[in-house]
Design an enzyme around this catalytic site. Structure first.
Site, PDB file in Angstrom:
ATOM      1  N   ARG A  61     -15.880  11.491  12.025  1.00 36.04           N
ATOM      2  CA  ARG A  61     -15.200  12.503  13.043  1.00 36.04           C
ATOM      3  C   ARG A  61     -14.356  11.639  14.275  1.00 36.04           C
ATOM      4  O   ARG A  61     -13.447  12.140  14.988  1.00 36.04           O
ATOM      5  CB  ARG A  61     -16.426  13.379  13.653  1.00 36.04           C
ATOM      6  N   GLU A  98     -30.156   7.642  14.285  1.00 32.74           N
ATOM      7  CA  GLU A  98     -31.098   8.299  14.642  1.00 32.74           C
ATOM      8  C   GLU A  98     -32.059   9.041  13.708  1.00 32.74           C
ATOM      9  O   GLU A  98     -33.322   9.099  13.641  1.00 32.74           O
ATOM     10  CB  GLU A  98     -30.549   9.656  15.530  1.00 32.74           C
TER      11      GLU A  98
END
Length: 173
Positions: A61, A98
């Protein structure tokens, strides 16, 4: 509230438990699909950093935002890609996400020594992706003048991994 922040706040879709349970994914695709919103976000991501020579985007992105910012400001885009996606020669870094591990790579020929760049990505979470990207750029000889992210997940404290590089986060949650 700026047009860019308003666009992120109103258009971003929240997807719970994706890509795995416990993760709240923030999908900026609706921002990308709205030309006015995309322009406002792209311009705001790089507005604070003065003269630069290129906008660096981190896959995937970040490519969209960096390219939009580059076009809006008259610069080129340099890509930092996921491992195994860039033709050699490349330099690479492994890093923690994460929710897993990954690798980034850069074709160092795209960076001239001392080249002033702004790094753009969609979300600053734990900081692992951006930290790995900064390492690659420094190894290639870039001068990193700033980082622009659409969303910063403040509780994950990713900013702490990025050192003294100025950061523009359009939305902090």
């Amino acid at each position: 509230m700026t047009r860019a922040t308003d666009a992120i706040e109103t258009l971003t879709e929240l997807l719970p438990d994706w890509p795995q349970p416990g993760i709240l994914f923030r999908d900026l695709s609706p921002v990308f699909a709205d030309a006015e919103a995309l322009r406002a976000v792209a311009e705001a991501l790089v507005a604070d950093f003065g003269e630069v020579e290129a906008i660096v985007g981190i896959e995937a992105r970040g490519f969209v935002l960096a390219t939009a910012a580059a076009v809006a400001t008259g610069h080129g885009t340099v890509l930092i890609r996921k491992g195994g996606k860039t033709p050699p020669p490349v330099i690479s870094r492994d890093y923690g996400l994460e929710y897993g591990e990954a690798s980034l790579e850069l074709a160092p020929a795209r960076i001239r020594p001392g080249m002033r760049v702004v790094v753009v990505d969609d979300v600053l979470a734990t900081g692992g992706t951006l930290a790995a990207g900064l390492e690659l750029l420094r190894e290639a000889g870039a001068e990193i003048v700033g980082i622009g992210v659409a969303i910063e997940l403040v509780a994950l404290e990713g900013r702490a991994k990025l050192g003294e590089v100025p950061i523009t986060a359009l939305q902090q949650v």
